[in-house]
Design a protein around this motif. Structure first.
Motif, short mmCIF file in Angstrom:
data_model
loop_
_atom_site.label_atom_id
_atom_site.label_comp_id
_atom_site.label_asym_id
_atom_site.label_seq_id
_atom_site.Cartn_x
_atom_site.Cartn_y
_atom_site.Cartn_z
N CYS A 61 0.78 -1.34 0.05
CA CYS A 61 0.08 -0.15 0.07
C CYS A 61 1.06 1.21 0.04
CB CYS A 61 -0.91 -0.02 1.09
SG CYS A 61 -1.64 1.68 1.52
N LYS A 62 0.58 2.07 -1.01
CA LYS A 62 1.62 3.30 -1.15
C LYS A 62 1.41 4.41 0.03
CE LYS A 62 1.64 2.70 -6.10
NZ LYS A 62 1.34 1.24 -6.09
N ARG A 63 0.32 4.40 0.64
CA ARG A 63 -0.13 5.24 1.73
C ARG A 63 0.96 4.54 2.95
NH1 ARG A 63 -4.15 8.85 3.84
NH2 ARG A 63 -4.62 8.31 5.89
N GLU A 64 1.17 3.45 3.20
CA GLU A 64 2.05 3.02 4.10
C GLU A 64 3.21 3.29 4.08
OE1 GLU A 64 1.79 -1.31 4.31
OE2 GLU A 64 -0.22 -1.43 5.23
N VAL A 65 3.80 3.69 2.85
CA VAL A 65 5.30 4.03 2.56
C VAL A 65 5.02 5.46 2.96
CG1 VAL A 65 6.87 4.88 0.56
CG2 VAL A 65 5.56 2.81 0.28
N TYR A 66 4.57 6.26 2.84
CA TYR A 66 4.21 7.62 3.52
C TYR A 66 4.11 7.61 5.05
CZ TYR A 66 3.08 12.59 4.56
OH TYR A 66 3.06 13.82 4.95
N LEU A 67 3.49 6.85 5.71
CA LEU A 67 3.19 6.93 7.00
C LEU A 67 4.42 6.34 7.76
CD1 LEU A 67 -0.31 5.41 7.30
CD2 LEU A 67 0.42 7.90 7.63
N MET A 68 4.87 5.05 7.20
CA MET A 68 6.32 4.67 7.56
C MET A 68 7.24 5.76 7.64
SD MET A 68 7.27 1.66 8.87
CE MET A 68 8.85 1.30 9.45
N SER A 69 7.34 6.33 6.29
CA SER A 69 8.81 6.99 6.12
C SER A 69 8.61 8.43 7.02
CB SER A 69 8.88 7.29 4.68
OG SER A 69 7.94 8.01 4.12
N HIS A 70 7.56 8.69 7.47
CA HIS A 70 7.50 9.87 8.25
C HIS A 70 7.13 9.48 9.87
CE1 HIS A 70 6.56 11.54 4.34
NE2 HIS A 70 6.81 12.84 4.92
N GLY A 71 7.67 8.34 9.98
CA GLY A 71 8.11 7.99 11.46
C GLY A 71 6.75 7.77 12.14
N ILE A 72 5.63 7.62 11.39
CA ILE A 72 4.02 7.19 12.14
C ILE A 72 4.07 5.61 12.09
CG2 ILE A 72 1.76 7.25 12.02
CD1 ILE A 72 2.39 9.68 10.42
N SER A 86 6.33 13.97 -0.70
CA SER A 86 4.97 14.68 -1.02
C SER A 86 4.60 15.42 0.41
CB SER A 86 4.01 13.82 -1.43
OG SER A 86 2.92 14.02 -1.28
N PRO A 87 3.82 16.50 0.28
CA PRO A 87 3.31 17.03 1.69
C PRO A 87 2.30 16.50 2.44
CG PRO A 87 2.62 18.36 -0.05
CD PRO A 87 3.53 17.47 -0.80
N LEU A 88 1.46 15.48 1.47
CA LEU A 88 0.28 14.95 2.15
C LEU A 88 0.73 13.36 1.85
CD1 LEU A 88 -2.48 17.16 1.19
CD2 LEU A 88 -1.53 16.75 3.46
N PRO A 89 0.10 12.50 2.41
CA PRO A 89 0.10 11.17 2.29
C PRO A 89 -0.92 10.73 1.02
CG PRO A 89 -1.25 11.29 4.32
CD PRO A 89 -0.60 12.71 3.75
N PRO A 90 -0.74 9.67 0.19
CA PRO A 90 -1.56 9.28 -0.73
C PRO A 90 -2.99 9.19 -0.31
CG PRO A 90 0.32 8.03 -1.05
CD PRO A 90 0.55 8.77 0.22
N LYS A 91 -3.90 9.20 -0.95
CA LYS A 91 -5.47 8.88 -0.37
C LYS A 91 -5.73 7.73 0.08
CE LYS A 91 -8.24 12.70 -2.28
NZ LYS A 91 -8.06 13.53 -3.27
N VAL A 92 -6.71 7.19 0.78
CA VAL A 92 -7.04 5.90 1.39
C VAL A 92 -7.51 5.11 0.00
CG1 VAL A 92 -8.35 4.45 2.91
CG2 VAL A 92 -7.43 6.61 3.69
N GLU A 93 -6.84 4.40 -0.23
CA GLU A 93 -7.52 3.25 -1.22
C GLU A 93 -7.84 1.82 -0.57
OE1 GLU A 93 -5.66 2.82 -5.07
OE2 GLU A 93 -5.32 5.16 -5.11
N GLU A 94 -8.99 1.44 -0.33
CA GLU A 94 -9.38 0.26 0.37
C GLU A 94 -8.81 -0.70 -0.42
OE1 GLU A 94 -13.35 0.07 1.63
OE2 GLU A 94 -12.91 -1.75 2.39
N CYS A 95 -8.12 -1.72 0.19
CA CYS A 95 -7.43 -2.83 -0.46
C CYS A 95 -7.92 -4.31 0.47
CB CYS A 95 -6.18 -2.60 -0.60
SG CYS A 95 -5.07 -2.57 0.61
#
Ligand code: SF4
Length: 163
Positions: free
Chosen positions: A14-25, A140-149
């Motif tokens: 999930c691409k959103r996870e990439v953002y969350l993980m890389s931002h220390g969340i 990117s300043p914001l995470p990718p939108k939630v895409e249900e998977c």
């Protein structure tokens, strides 16, 4: 933050996870029933003497036959096979760039399954594209939108996405 095997794995889930993980969340790492939490636990805390650190990546050596190095992982379930395959291919690419010839193997003893992974020109191109896209996501300043998977149900980040 540099691209590493873990981010390649996340990218293929999930691409959103990439953002969350890389931002220390960090997701809930203690819940063994949560798949992503289990992945974090395995990858950050399960370290053994076979591990090799190479640049900013670390992986396990399965064995070495004659002049070929075999790297890989032994896992409980093949549920994340595709993501694990790309993660391993990423390690093979790093070794290849250093002039080291290697093959990969994913082992699933409980399923009596073994998957061999080999680096090709085509997947080197795909990996380069993944690396570029991961950098774009991180910057990117914001995470990718939630895409249900299919992974949302057991994802330790679901509270961030669905609360
Ligand atoms: S809950 Fe779903 S959309 Fe959110 S990070 Fe997890 S897998 Fe991605």
């Amino acid at each position: 933050m540099d691209v590493n095997g873990t981010l390649i794995w996340y990218y293929n889930i999930c691409k959103r996870e990439v953002y969350l993980m890389s931002h220390g969340i960090l997701p809930n790492q203690d819940d063994e029933n949560i798949d992503i939490g289990r992945f974090i636990h395995e990858n950050y805390y399960r370290r053994n003497e076979k591990e090799i650190r190479f640049g900013n990546v670390a992986f396990d050596v399965m064995y070495q036959n004659q002049n070929k190095l075999i790297i890989g992982e032994t896992k409980k379930s093949s549920k994340f096979l595709e993501a694990s395959k790309w993660q391993l291919l990423y390690y093979l690419k790093i070794l290849n760039e250093a002039g080291i010839e290697a093959k990969g193997v994913l082992q699933y003893p409980e399923e009596r399954r073994r998957v061999e992974v080999e680096l090709t020109d085509e997947n080197i191109i795909k990996l380069k594209k993944m690396e570029e896209e991961i950098i774009n996501i991180i910057e990117s300043p914001l995470p990718p939108k939630v895409e249900e998977c299919v992974y949302c149900k057991n994802c330790a980040y679901r509270e961030y996405c669905y609360a």
